[in-house]
Design a protein around this motif. Structure first.
Motif, short mmCIF file in Angstrom:
data_model
loop_
_atom_site.label_atom_id
_atom_site.label_comp_id
_atom_site.label_asym_id
_atom_site.label_seq_id
_atom_site.Cartn_x
_atom_site.Cartn_y
_atom_site.Cartn_z
N THR A 27 0.82 -1.21 0.00
CA THR A 27 0.00 0.00 0.00
C THR A 27 0.85 1.26 0.00
OG1 THR A 27 -0.13 -0.08 2.39
CG2 THR A 27 -1.93 -1.10 1.16
N SER A 28 2.04 1.21 0.56
CA SER A 28 2.87 2.41 0.59
C SER A 28 3.38 2.77 -0.80
CB SER A 28 4.05 2.22 1.54
OG SER A 28 4.89 1.20 1.08
N ALA A 31 0.99 5.47 -2.02
CA ALA A 31 0.81 6.69 -1.25
C ALA A 31 1.52 7.85 -1.92
CB ALA A 31 1.34 6.50 0.16
N THR A 44 -0.56 11.11 1.61
CA THR A 44 -1.92 10.60 1.53
C THR A 44 -1.89 9.08 1.47
OG1 THR A 44 -1.93 10.75 -0.88
CG2 THR A 44 -2.74 12.67 0.34
N ASP A 45 -3.05 8.47 1.57
CA ASP A 45 -3.11 7.02 1.58
C ASP A 45 -3.14 6.41 0.18
OD1 ASP A 45 -5.62 8.13 1.18
OD2 ASP A 45 -6.68 6.45 2.09
N TYR A 49 -8.39 7.51 -6.25
CA TYR A 49 -9.54 7.13 -5.44
C TYR A 49 -10.66 6.70 -6.37
CZ TYR A 49 -6.86 9.25 -1.77
OH TYR A 49 -5.85 9.52 -0.88
N ASP A 57 -7.37 10.20 3.11
CA ASP A 57 -6.71 10.27 4.41
C ASP A 57 -5.35 10.94 4.26
OD1 ASP A 57 -8.81 8.96 5.67
OD2 ASP A 57 -7.93 6.99 5.30
N TYR A 59 -1.85 11.97 6.38
CA TYR A 59 -1.03 11.73 7.56
C TYR A 59 0.16 12.67 7.50
CZ TYR A 59 -3.58 7.31 7.38
OH TYR A 59 -4.57 6.36 7.30
N LYS A 101 -3.53 12.72 11.77
CA LYS A 101 -4.27 12.13 10.65
C LYS A 101 -5.58 12.91 10.53
CE LYS A 101 -6.98 8.29 9.10
NZ LYS A 101 -8.12 7.60 9.59
N SER A 103 -9.01 13.52 7.53
CA SER A 103 -9.64 12.93 6.35
C SER A 103 -10.58 13.93 5.68
CB SER A 103 -10.46 11.70 6.74
OG SER A 103 -9.64 10.72 7.31
#
Length: 139
Positions: A27-28, A31, A44-45, A49, A57, A59, A101, A103
């Protein structure tokens, strides 16, 4: 010699498949990082999207004064959504700052490209960071 000609191509194919699977499942790897001042670095995540995504999200790290996290549509300098982050910080000894964090809801957000900017201040200094590339929202 024949074994080498038979096994080597299959071994190389297996290596490429495994590398592809591990890079997709991380997943990274998807990001998005920020550029700008390191005192308010964030990520971001995801980069993209899809229709099923519900939030963006964010962070990051900041000083104890807090930050303003803003969402912009590409080509527009007026913020669509603004999140002011003051509470809920966790002190990180490694970075020497506070982590947070926040959102942004994707409800009602049309498809397109977006940017996230973070603004903060410490004493007399103002800090700014933004994403390296635009986020893509699909609908």
């Amino acid at each position: 010699m024949i074994l080498r000609k038979i096994v080597l191509p299959y071994l190389l194919i297996m290596v490429f498949v495994l590398v592809g699977v591990f890079s997709i499942s991380s997943t990274s790897a998807f990001a998005m990082n920020s550029k700008g001042h390191a005192n308010i670095a964030f990520h971001t995540d995801a980069n993209t999207y899809t229709k099923t995504a519900t939030t963006i999200d964010v962070y990051g790290i900041c000083n104890s004064n807090g930050v303003s996290v803003e969402l912009y549509r590409k080509g527009n300098n007026k913020a669509i959504k603004i999140n002011d982050v003051y509470k809920g910080f966790n002190y990180n000894k490694v970075t020497g700052g506070f982590s947070y964090k926040t959102s942004f809801s994707l409800k009602g957000l049309p498809a397109g490209q977006y940017d996230v900017c973070v603004y903060g201040s410490w004493g007399w200094k103002d800090y700014r960071a933004e994403l390296q590339h635009y986020l893509t929202v699909q609908r």
